[in-house]
Design an enzyme around this catalytic site. Structure first.
Site, PDB file in Angstrom:
ATOM      1  N   ASP A  31      -6.251  59.374  29.098  1.00 24.16           N
ATOM      2  CA  ASP A  31      -7.588  59.875  28.799  1.00 24.16           C
ATOM      3  C   ASP A  31      -8.644  58.837  29.178  1.00 24.16           C
ATOM      4  OD1 ASP A  31      -6.655  62.265  27.782  1.00 24.16           O
ATOM      5  OD2 ASP A  31      -6.616  61.568  25.709  1.00 24.16           O
ATOM      6  N   TYR A  48       2.537  52.983  23.285  1.00 30.04           N
ATOM      7  CA  TYR A  48       1.099  52.912  23.010  1.00 30.04           C
ATOM      8  C   TYR A  48       0.837  52.111  21.745  1.00 30.04           C
ATOM      9  CZ  TYR A  48       0.803  57.072  26.076  1.00 30.04           C
ATOM     10  OH  TYR A  48       0.897  57.965  27.111  1.00 30.04           O
ATOM     11  N   ASP A  53     -10.617  62.471  19.058  1.00 33.02           N
ATOM     12  CA  ASP A  53     -10.936  61.086  19.413  1.00 33.02           C
ATOM     13  C   ASP A  53     -12.451  60.938  19.393  1.00 33.02           C
ATOM     14  OD1 ASP A  53     -11.816  62.313  21.718  1.00 33.02           O
ATOM     15  OD2 ASP A  53     -10.372  61.370  23.068  1.00 33.02           O
ATOM     16  N   ARG A  97      -3.527  61.679  20.549  1.00 33.37           N
ATOM     17  CA  ARG A  97      -4.634  62.272  19.783  1.00 33.37           C
ATOM     18  C   ARG A  97      -4.119  63.329  18.804  1.00 33.37           C
ATOM     19  NH1 ARG A  97      -8.098  65.244  23.310  1.00 33.37           N
ATOM     20  NH2 ARG A  97      -6.599  65.051  25.014  1.00 33.37           N
TER      21      ARG A  97
END
Length: 240
Positions: A48, A76, A90, A184
């Site tokens: 993203d 992540y 987000d 997310r």
């Protein structure tokens, strides 16, 4: 380096830049260096715009490996703001609802997180590139249209707390997961499991397969690398 025969490159994607823009920049730089009009360049997994970190880019004939490399596991480090949600899960969209957090403790978090390890079902975000009836989900969402997004099965191999602040209600986690995982959406689901809400405020991909941040370069470093490759090593080829 032979970019036409193919190279697999690791980039540290900067904040706000899209994965498409990174690929476009790399392609333009290589075409300019090699003196060709076109060159196959692709990436092995979208990040993203509000995420940073490892992005694997393939050039030339190595783009044939993209389908295979997309299945590499990914790691992540994500920071969640507990107690509030946004439509995009987000910071792309503003907070739309606040929730109580007085009941959230580190003990409750440790109790909840194991529910998201192993094989799980996840509903992708409404603001995502998932295709529904030939269109991307975000196309519907940006028009305020509601559509049903089907859950999909994925695997989260590792999920652990990096840090938690009971004052700011910010939770940082490390996640190792399979292709297709939306961090997310994981933030959304963790918030709900905590009987509150949550959205992502920072996301950094630290590994794709065996490629880690230490293997990656910035776009600026890539430009410097190309500037130092002798012209004799750049073989023009116009039929790529």
């Amino acid at each position: 380096m032979d970019f036409i025969e193919g190279e697999i490159l690791g980039f540290d994607k900067p904040l706000h830049l899209t994965s498409f823009a990174v690929v476009g920049k790399v392609r333009w730089l290589l075409c300019h260096k090699l003196g060709v009009k076109k060159l196959k360049v692709g990436h092995t997994g979208t990040l993203d715009p509000l995420a940073t970190g490892v992005m694997v880019v393939c050039t030339g004939k190595k783009t044939k490996m993209i389908d295979q490399l997309q299945y590499d596991s990914k790691e992540y480090v994500a920071t969640l703001q507990l107690g509030a949600t946004t439509p995009s899960y987000d910071l792309e969209k503003p907070i739309d609802k606040n929730y109580p957090t007085d009941h959230i403790t580190r003990e409750l978090i440790d109790e909840v997180l194991p529910r998201f390890q192993g094989e799980i079902w996840q509903i992708p975000p409404t603001f995502s590139a998932v295709k529904i009836a030939g269109k991307r989900a975000y196309e519907y969402a940006r028009k305020g249209q509601q559509v049903e997004i089907k859950p999909k099965q994925l695997v989260i191999d590792e999920l652990e707390v990096v840090s938690f602040s009971s004052e700011s209600m910010q939770l940082t986690i490390r996640v190792v997961c399979s292709k297709g995982t939306y961090i997310r959406a994981l933030a959304r689901d963790i918030g709900e499991a905590l009987h509150s809400g949550a959205h992502l405020i920072a996301l950094r991909r630290t590994r794709v397969g065996t490629t880690t941040l230490s293997d990656c370069m910035t776009i600026e470093q890539f430009i410097h690398l190309l500037d130092n490759i002798p012209s004799s090593d750049a073989t023009p080829m116009t039929n790529q």
